[in-house]
Structure formats: C-alpha cells, structure tokens
Scaffold this motif. Structure first.
Motif, PDB file in Angstrom:
ATOM      1  N   PRO A  32       0.853  -1.202   0.000  1.00  0.00           N
ATOM      2  CA  PRO A  32       0.000   0.000   0.000  1.00  0.00           C
ATOM      3  C   PRO A  32       0.879   1.239   0.000  1.00  0.00           C
ATOM      4  O   PRO A  32       1.984   1.242   0.555  1.00  0.00           O
ATOM      5  N   TYR A  33       0.417   2.320  -0.630  1.00  0.00           N
ATOM      6  CA  TYR A  33       1.300   3.480  -0.799  1.00  0.00           C
ATOM      7  C   TYR A  33       1.739   4.084   0.525  1.00  0.00           C
ATOM      8  O   TYR A  33       2.812   4.691   0.617  1.00  0.00           O
ATOM      9  N   ARG A  34       0.937   3.899   1.587  1.00  0.00           N
ATOM     10  CA  ARG A  34       1.329   4.458   2.890  1.00  0.00           C
ATOM     11  C   ARG A  34       2.562   3.764   3.470  1.00  0.00           C
ATOM     12  O   ARG A  34       3.230   4.318   4.343  1.00  0.00           O
ATOM     13  N   ASP A  35       2.865   2.554   2.979  1.00  0.00           N
ATOM     14  CA  ASP A  35       4.038   1.824   3.446  1.00  0.00           C
ATOM     15  C   ASP A  35       5.217   1.973   2.496  1.00  0.00           C
ATOM     16  O   ASP A  35       6.261   1.359   2.707  1.00  0.00           O
ATOM     17  N   GLN A  36       5.058   2.761   1.456  1.00  0.00           N
ATOM     18  CA  GLN A  36       6.109   2.918   0.457  1.00  0.00           C
ATOM     19  C   GLN A  36       6.877   4.219   0.660  1.00  0.00           C
ATOM     20  O   GLN A  36       6.347   5.188   1.200  1.00  0.00           O
ATOM     21  N   GLN A  37       8.118   4.219   0.203  1.00  0.00           N
ATOM     22  CA  GLN A  37       8.847   5.482   0.110  1.00  0.00           C
ATOM     23  C   GLN A  37       8.391   6.226  -1.132  1.00  0.00           C
ATOM     24  O   GLN A  37       7.716   5.664  -2.006  1.00  0.00           O
ATOM     25  N   THR A  38       8.775   7.493  -1.222  1.00  0.00           N
ATOM     26  CA  THR A  38       8.267   8.341  -2.304  1.00  0.00           C
ATOM     27  C   THR A  38       8.590   7.783  -3.680  1.00  0.00           C
ATOM     28  O   THR A  38       7.743   7.779  -4.580  1.00  0.00           O
TER      29      THR A  38
END
Length: 416
Positions: free
Chosen positions: A350-356
């Motif tokens: 999920p994008y909340r667990d990803q770096q930019t």
C-alpha cells in the motif's frame, strides 16, 4: 503537421540581451583597439582551448566546458599582472569571451555538436556580470581602499564568485527549455552547483590572483588541477554511461521475453523521473527512481505464463508481492544500489508503506498499463488512478503526474 515551438519570452530576452551586449562590446573594442593585447590573446587562447575540449555533461552536471568557464571568469576578475595594474574593462572581457566562443564553435558546428545559443548567452551574461562587479571597483581604486590585498580581498572575490554562480543559475533555469515551472527548475540548477562548479569558480579566482603576482606564466600551471579534475569527470561519465546501459539492457529482458510491452520500462522511467522532479526530489534520489522504474518488472521473469500486457494489477495480492520481492532479489544480485532494490520490492505494498520513489513508480507504471489496456485517453487513465488513491496511489503523486502530463500534452507516457 507539427506546429513550430517558439521560445518563451524570458529566453528571447536573455538571448537578445547577450546579442546586444556582444555587438556593443565588439564594436567598442574594434573602435578603440585592444588594451594589453598580450593578456587578451593569452586569455582568449585559454577560453578557446577550454571550449574546444567541451564534453558531454553528466546527468545533473551543468558545466561541460570547465576550463573555458574558468578562463573567462579569471579574465573578468583580473586586476593586475606581474605586480602591475591591468587596464582592460568590462567590454573587452566580453569581446574576448565572445571571440573565443565563436572561434571554438567552428569545429563543433562542423561535427554537429557544441553549445547552443542559450548556453553561449549564459556564458556571455554571467562573465559580463562578474566583470561589471569587479572591473569598475578595481579601476577606480575602491577595491584596494575597501578590501586591501589580504583576506578581505579574498573574501570579496568569494562573494563575487557566489553572486556570479547565482546569476548563472538563474539564467540556466530561465533557459532550461522545459515546460516545468521556474521554481523547481531553479532548485535543480542550485543542486547541480555541487558538481564541478566550485572547482571552476575557485580555479578562475586563483588564476586571476596568480597572474596578478607572477604574470601570465601562472596560467598553464594553474590549469593543471582543473584539467585533472575534468579527466576524472570524463572517466566517471564513462562508468556512469556503462552502468546505465547495463541497467537498460536488464530492463529490456522482460520485453524480449514477451512479459511486458515494447518500450514500457523506458516510458515509465522517463515519466517517473519527470514526476520526481515535479515533487522536488534531489539528484541522487532521481537516479534511484530512474533505475527502479527501468527494473520494476524484472520479477515477472519468474512467471510461467506472461500476464496480458505485463499488467500485474489483476493478479492476487500475494502473487504481486512475490513478484516484487523476486524482482528486488534480482536487482540486488546485479550489484545495483540497494536503494533501487528496495523501491522494486515495495511495488506491491500500500502506498502508505512505500517510500516516495516507490509511490511514483507504482503510479506511473499503472498509468502506462492503463493506457495500454484500452482505456481511451490519458484523462480516463488518470481518472482510474484517482479512484485508487484511497489505497493504491498517493494523491500527491497522481496530481503531480497530472501536472506533468498537462504541460507535455495528455498523451501516453513517453510519446509525443
């Protein structure tokens, strides 16, 4: 039929100002004659040789002719020679730089390379700025009265170097030739100053001070450190080019094997890098972003049967995760920066667990997949991405992608 692209007003103004200044300087010098022709010839030859040794700039590097730049700056800051004051002025400095650039451009133009009009205009205006800040103060004697010849004078030259660098940065940002806003482009130019720029400025100032003490014999001696630096940058550029070609070849393996559409990795890399610049990522992070975008699909080589159009979003979450982890493992085995592997491994998170960088690659990859899956038009693809901003794509990344596409035309990533 392709419509002609007209330069923005700021670029035309900079070109016009440089042209007018060059014409006035040449006319003034022809009318009044050359003051101290020996010094003008020596610095003219130095700038010409530096421009002839011009080389392709590295990614993020903004000065392809460091010796020419240092020689031009040294002549602008020259206040004496062998213990005697010099008498040349701002217009003669501009004349020497313009004449040297014109002479050096002949073989470059014959080979179809060399500096463009904007780069030449930048050099003329930046050197004129440095000369205008220094020469009048020197000729009037105020620089000696105010700063003497000790550390205060060295500090004065340092301030002039900083101001000249900032002037050149503003000119470079204004003439970048991209559709990006001026602010982000200016930030990129400021970051690029950390390359060979400080060596150019320091060498120019030291040349001026060395000639002031011992005469023109100082020029060849003081050129050596910058020449060695330039050779080192050439070798570094060759290594970087080979490294980038290796990564691009690995990225194409999924296309050759039929797992992803032709050109998909390159399109995603180009558009992801543009989005990264839009979001203000620094140079090193942009490099990681580009490499990760090129290699983000390499884990698909583990699939028995290719996915239609290489779009893995239709696969179960566990399978997407497995492909991403395998892709990261392959990247680590290649010896690429571990930060690249980390971005590849996060593609199924999920994008909340990803770096930019991972968020950018995921959104841009989905955009290219959607455009290739029959979604009619980029607007429809962006609409699909916006619908997934609750879990899959960061809203800020999607909006940055929309801005980049809007400036370049709402077309498929990497197309005209």
């Amino acid at each position: 039929m392709t419509r002609p692209v007209h330069p923005p007003p700021a670029v035309l103004a900079i070109r016009g100002a440089a042209l007018v200044l060059a014409v006035v300087a040449l006319a003034h010098t022809l009318w009044n004659g050359v003051v101290e022709p020996g010094h003008a010839l020596a610095f003219g030859v130095l700038v010409t040789v530096g421009e002839l040794a011009r080389w392709g700039a590295l990614p993020g590097e903004r000065e392809p002719a460091p010796l020419g730049a240092a020689g031009a700056l040294a002549y602008a800051l020259l206040g004496g020679s062998g213990g005697q004051d010099t008498a040349h002025g701002v217009l003669q400095v501009v004349t020497v730089v313009v004449a040297a650039q014109l002479l050096a451009s002949v073989p470059h133009v014959a080979r179809g390379s060399g500096p463009g009009a904007d780069q030449a205009a930048r050099r003329v205006l930046a050197v004129a700025f440095a000369a205008l800040c220094f020469q009048p103060l020197h000729h009037s004697g105020r620089s000696e009265r105010w700063f003497g010849e000790g550390p205060y004078f060295a500090l004065f030259l340092l301030v002039l170097l900083v101001l000249t660098s900032l002037c050149d940065v503003v000119l470079a940002a204004a003439t970048a030739g991209t559709s990006r806003p001026f602010g982000p482009q200016l930030r990129d130019e400021l970051r690029a100053l950390s390359g060979i720029g400080p060596a150019v400025g320091a060498t120019g100032a030291v040349m001026a001070l060395g000639v002031a003490v011992v005469g023109l014999w100082a020029l060849p001696v003081l050129c050596v450190p910058l020449l060695l630096t330039q050779v080192s940058f050439r070798r570094y550029a060759a290594v970087r080019t080979t490294y980038r070609q290796t990564i691009a070849s690995l990225a194409r393996s999924t296309e050759i094997a039929g797992y992803t559409p032709h050109g998909h990795a390159r399109r995603v890399a180009d558009l992801a890098t543009a989005v990264g610049r839009e979001l203000g990522l620094p140079g090193p992070e942009l490099t990681v972003l580009e490499y990760a975008a090129l290699m983000h699909d390499i884990g698909q080589l583990s699939l028995v049967d290719p996915v239609a159009d290489g779009a893995t979003t239709a696969l179960p979450a566990a399978e997407q995760r497995r492909i991403a982890l395998l892709g990261g493992a392959v990247v680590r085995l290649t010896g690429v920066d571990p930060a690249v592997a980390a971005v590849v491994e996060q593609q199924a998170d999920p994008y909340r667990d990803q770096q930019t960088s991972a968020r950018i690659v995921r959104a841009v990859n989905a955009y290219d997949d959607l455009c290739g899956e029959g979604v009619k038009g980029s607007l429809r693809a962006l609409e699909q991405l916006r619908l997934g901003t609750g879990h899959d794509y960061q809203p800020q990344v999607v909006e940055a992608l929309a801005r980049v596409l809007a400036r370049g035309g709402l077309t498929r990533a990497g197309t005209g």
